[in-house]
Design an enzyme around this catalytic site. Sequence first.
Site, PDB file in Angstrom:
ATOM      1  N   GLU A  28      17.056  -3.492  65.266  1.00 29.22           N
ATOM      2  CA  GLU A  28      16.665  -3.754  66.649  1.00 29.22           C
ATOM      3  C   GLU A  28      17.366  -2.769  67.570  1.00 29.22           C
ATOM      4  OE1 GLU A  28      17.468  -7.820  67.525  1.00 29.22           O
ATOM      5  OE2 GLU A  28      16.186  -8.592  65.914  1.00 29.22           O
ATOM      6  N   HIS A  80      22.336  -9.648  70.814  1.00 26.54           N
ATOM      7  CA  HIS A  80      21.391 -10.560  70.149  1.00 26.54           C
ATOM      8  C   HIS A  80      22.119 -11.139  68.946  1.00 26.54           C
ATOM      9  CE1 HIS A  80      17.369 -11.258  67.824  1.00 26.54           C
ATOM     10  NE2 HIS A  80      17.882 -12.377  68.302  1.00 26.54           N
TER      11      HIS A  80
END
Length: 692
Positions: A28, A80
């Site tokens: 990501e 995250h």
Amino acid sequence: MTPTIYRAPGSKYDKIVSKRLGDSASKEQYIFLYRRHSGITIVSSYVYHDPQNVFEREPYIVKIQSTKTVLSEFVLAGIHVKPLQAIQEITALETVHSDIVSKMKTEEILFLGDMNAECSYAPKKYLNYIPIRTSNKYHWLISDNIDTTVSKGTDCAYDRFILHGDKFLNAIVKDSSKIFEFDKEYRLTNTVALSVSDHYPIELEMKTVTSSAPYIPFTMFTTVCFGSVICSYYSKQCGFLRNLFRNQCQIEQKEVEIVAIESGLQELIHKILFAVEKEYSWFKISRILPSGSFYEGTKIGNLDEFDYMIVLQALSGDDIELHDGCNPWYKRIEIKDENHCFNRYCCRVRYENTAYNYRYHLHTSKYIVSDFWHAVTKFQKSAKLSVEIPQGILTHEENESDKLLFTFTKRTGIPESTSQDKDRCLLVPILRMDIGVDLMMSIEHPCLESVAKCEGFPSDYKELLMKHGCHIVIKSCHIQHFPEPTCYFISFAALELELMKNLDEHHKKCYKILKSLLTGEMNFKGKCMNLSSYVLKTAFLFHVYGSKGCTYSRLDTKCINEVLDYLSSCFYNIRMPCFFARDMNTWGHILEFPVHSWTGWDCYDSRRIAFCFLWVKLWCKIVHVVKIAISAENIPKMDDWYTLHDKCEYMKRTIYYLLEKYTDWDNKDVQRGEMTNEEIKVPLIEQYELSG
């Protein structure tokens, strides 16, 4: 530390993007997007160095200068958090804070992102004892009672702002931290909204220097950017699943033909049931309720099967009284009226030595079922029903099994043959399809309040129960109670139908994909511990509507892997709770297995028990192989996907063969092996090396 700023020609926005981050194959990137000419300058940025490897994705830290806000310099740290490491990673943010102060020489810091900071990933009993949560130096601007998820099945404050620094706190407009409910703002359906993101953006407002109007420099949208990056890494998996869905998971008939076939079938079914009622008046049907995959919207392949629940009028009312049987989900049915038409099926008629207390209880269902299908067979032999629809002809066929059989002969546009043509061979065959219809006799449950009070019934679904009701199915339990009356089980088919119909298209797609890979079409009397379409449906009901709900992105691989994990766990524990009866095992309280009968075996032979465990291990292995393939870190080639598909087809045919032998009572090669839940212990499972 020197940031790279991306400027698209003609765009109103600039952005700063981290490198790809993540310990697994799924990578990501963090992105900070801001308006050009807004007074914002990116001073520096870096990815946190994680020497202890605490983070799945290390925080990305950006130092910002702003000429239009009261606070002219501050730091944003995007994060995250990995769901299963939420507590550890949130705790480690204090260490990140110290690193930021050391490198960027400021205490005005805002951590922001999808922290999975509530519900099962971060329970309050753990979250409320970590320093970053308890210290008055840190301020959690999104409260625990805010639901940051879009899905209707979840209520969790996963996304958070965690702020440090008195100057920063004073620069925030009071009560401005909130979620942006874009679905309400743009009047989107939940399905459309979920296709955008399964999380709401969270936002806050900062005070400006020269104006009383607040200025909003940052709205944090956690999922859309992550999803687009992950998709590129799962493109081959998604390509295979998309191809499988298109080729294996659609109904082959066109919509107009489907509607015509369904309408024609219902016309024929009503005529057959009317004929049965004329033969045996007590089989009058008050309602015909649709059920099964066609009406749930999850049918795949040919339109070759329909399911209906038919409600017996004579037994749905005040003339019956229910008593607990094997457990609260199995009922014994007592008929109050001595002259009731169903007294012919009571214990006093069938067995003279029945205890007095059970004289007016219904005994085994086999006599009721036998009489019903005897009337159907008698009608079949006396009249051959058919109905014409625009696309062809539906015809009722004779059939010895306990189900209705129809054939659909499709019009081909070829002129009908004449006497001159009868000796010719037609070059184009007439298209023909067999359609089976299952009819399950049932009774409307007379006391829904008592069902809602059962310990295993999920209280959140009481309103749904009151709306749709539940039924007692004319199908006996699998325990021999003789001479006591048989138990009949409670069916929640009407509730399951409602939940399955309301699944969003994404989850229906995932269900159909796994159904095509793992389940075969095998209908037989009795029960057997296996991976049926009903077991798969139960797994999806828990995945979407369970206490956790679906917290993943809209990627097919994510949801499919979670469902496979759940199935693997159920096979390992040899128990899968029913969705509406959580204290009941979907496979029943007597577990039944197909067992190969070698010469010299008796029913309690230890080798027979070993074979039962090997059967369970087979299912564990099947689920495990599919899961590994779909979540493979080394992305396979397309040829590997087709090999997986072929293996699944081979597995389904093998299982079909075993179950076919298992249900053939005249065949001695495969017999029934039984064990109660109490007889199955964890040491035995370990002894036979069962692994999920």
